[in-house]
Write a protein that holds these residues in place. Structure first.
Motif, PDB file in Angstrom:
ATOM      1  N   LEU A 110       0.828  -1.207   0.000  1.00  0.00           N
ATOM      2  CA  LEU A 110       0.000   0.000   0.000  1.00  0.00           C
ATOM      3  C   LEU A 110       0.860   1.253   0.000  1.00  0.00           C
ATOM      4  CD1 LEU A 110      -2.936   1.272   0.469  1.00  0.00           C
ATOM      5  CD2 LEU A 110      -2.214   1.411   2.855  1.00  0.00           C
ATOM      6  N   HIS A 113       2.598   1.727  -3.442  1.00  0.00           N
ATOM      7  CA  HIS A 113       1.711   1.992  -4.573  1.00  0.00           C
ATOM      8  C   HIS A 113       0.966   3.315  -4.431  1.00  0.00           C
ATOM      9  CE1 HIS A 113      -0.394   0.663  -8.159  1.00  0.00           C
ATOM     10  NE2 HIS A 113      -1.548   0.968  -7.604  1.00  0.00           N
ATOM     11  N   TYR A 114       0.660   3.665  -3.174  1.00  0.00           N
ATOM     12  CA  TYR A 114      -0.093   4.882  -2.900  1.00  0.00           C
ATOM     13  C   TYR A 114       0.698   5.774  -1.934  1.00  0.00           C
ATOM     14  CZ  TYR A 114      -4.286   2.557  -4.816  1.00  0.00           C
ATOM     15  OH  TYR A 114      -5.203   1.915  -5.629  1.00  0.00           O
ATOM     16  N   SER A 127      -5.298  -0.653  -8.734  1.00  0.00           N
ATOM     17  CA  SER A 127      -4.698  -1.299  -7.577  1.00  0.00           C
ATOM     18  C   SER A 127      -3.964  -2.564  -8.013  1.00  0.00           C
ATOM     19  CB  SER A 127      -5.776  -1.616  -6.549  1.00  0.00           C
ATOM     20  OG  SER A 127      -5.211  -2.122  -5.366  1.00  0.00           O
ATOM     21  N   THR A 128      -3.495  -3.332  -7.052  1.00  0.00           N
ATOM     22  CA  THR A 128      -2.858  -4.628  -7.286  1.00  0.00           C
ATOM     23  C   THR A 128      -3.397  -5.605  -6.245  1.00  0.00           C
ATOM     24  OG1 THR A 128      -0.997  -4.345  -5.750  1.00  0.00           O
ATOM     25  CG2 THR A 128      -0.752  -3.396  -7.975  1.00  0.00           C
ATOM     26  N   VAL A 131      -1.928  -4.823  -2.842  1.00  0.00           N
ATOM     27  CA  VAL A 131      -2.496  -3.604  -2.260  1.00  0.00           C
ATOM     28  C   VAL A 131      -3.907  -3.876  -1.755  1.00  0.00           C
ATOM     29  CG1 VAL A 131      -3.261  -1.253  -2.746  1.00  0.00           C
ATOM     30  CG2 VAL A 131      -1.062  -2.055  -3.626  1.00  0.00           C
ATOM     31  N   ASP A 132      -4.693  -4.601  -2.527  1.00  0.00           N
ATOM     32  CA  ASP A 132      -6.048  -4.942  -2.098  1.00  0.00           C
ATOM     33  C   ASP A 132      -6.033  -5.733  -0.794  1.00  0.00           C
ATOM     34  OD1 ASP A 132      -7.108  -3.682  -4.312  1.00  0.00           O
ATOM     35  OD2 ASP A 132      -7.349  -5.530  -5.478  1.00  0.00           O
ATOM     36  N   TYR A 175      -6.375   8.870  -2.921  1.00  0.00           N
ATOM     37  CA  TYR A 175      -6.575   7.967  -4.054  1.00  0.00           C
ATOM     38  C   TYR A 175      -8.012   7.467  -4.183  1.00  0.00           C
ATOM     39  CZ  TYR A 175      -1.549   8.262  -4.064  1.00  0.00           C
ATOM     40  OH  TYR A 175      -0.239   8.748  -4.097  1.00  0.00           O
ATOM     41  N   ILE A 177      -9.978   5.666  -2.225  1.00  0.00           N
ATOM     42  CA  ILE A 177     -10.217   4.265  -1.873  1.00  0.00           C
ATOM     43  C   ILE A 177     -11.611   4.133  -1.257  1.00  0.00           C
ATOM     44  CG2 ILE A 177      -9.395   2.290  -0.553  1.00  0.00           C
ATOM     45  CD1 ILE A 177      -7.473   3.335  -2.750  1.00  0.00           C
TER      46      ILE A 177
END
Length: 216
Positions: A110, A113-114, A127-128, A131-132, A175, A177
């Protein structure tokens, strides 16, 4: 009396700096802020003047130097027991320390990526799976804590655990989310902490740009 200093990085980007800064500000622990812009030619040299670890944040309290966010929070909780940085109840205190340590040690996917960037709003960045998985675990922690405490913060009143997760709240907001209603209410409560709003305003006004954290 020697001045208590907190050495931090850019407010727009430095998630680790935010954690002790927010905890001290909410708790009313007075300190002088020393901001060292990151990724500049003289950044390392300036930070090394305060700590051989060469990273921010750093707390200078009299003759004592404490570096690393969670260590600073633990020191502050011991030095200022009336500040409420950990819950009074020993079971809740153990849980708060556990989720804070989990935040400290994990969720690298996380964070990578963010990256924290309070100036930006980038809804819809792909996302990936990793990350999820991080997002699912973080929101699980929030729900479990909030359902037990009834909020508004993870353990009822604001604690070091909320300071540890505040940069995640910032990332989720940046982002876009999507979270459930319980987590969204928690995010709103964190984002409207008056001193945190001041941090965001200062971060938005900073002139420095770190290209590696300016993702699209």
């Amino acid at each position: 009396m020697k001045t208590r200093q907190l050495i931090i990085g850019n407010k727009n980007y430095s998630s680790w700096s935010l954690r002790p800064w927010l905890a001290m500000s909410v708790a009313g622990i007075a300190f002088e802020e020393v901001l060292i812009p990151l990724d500049q030619p003289d950044t390392k040299e300036k930070i090394l003047n305060y700590s051989p670890a060469g990273k921010v944040p750093i707390l200078i309290d009299g003759d004592l130097t404490v570096w690393e966010s969670l260590a600073i929070l633990e020191y502050l909780a011991e030095a200022y027991p009336g500040a409420g940085l950990w819950p009074d109840d020993p079971v809740q205190r153990a849980e708060a320390r556990s989720v804070s340590a989990e935040m400290h040690a994990g969720f690298g996917a996380l964070r990578d990526h963010y990256p924290m960037n309070v100036r930006k709003r980038i809804a819809g960045r792909a996302s990936t799976p990793a990350v999820d998985k991080d997002i699912a675990r973080i929101t699980e922690i929030w729900r479990q804590c909030l359902e037990a405490s009834q909020g508004p913060f993870l353990f009822g009143t604001f604690t070091a655990a909320d300071a540890m997760f505040a940069p995640v709240v910032s990332r989720f907001e940046t982002y876009g989310i999507e979270v459930d209603d319980i987590c969204r209410a928690y995010m709103d409560d964190v984002l409207t902490i008056p001193v945190l709003e001041k941090w965001y305003a200062a971060g938005e006004a900073e002139p420095w740009i770190l290209e590696h954290d300016e993702v699209e």
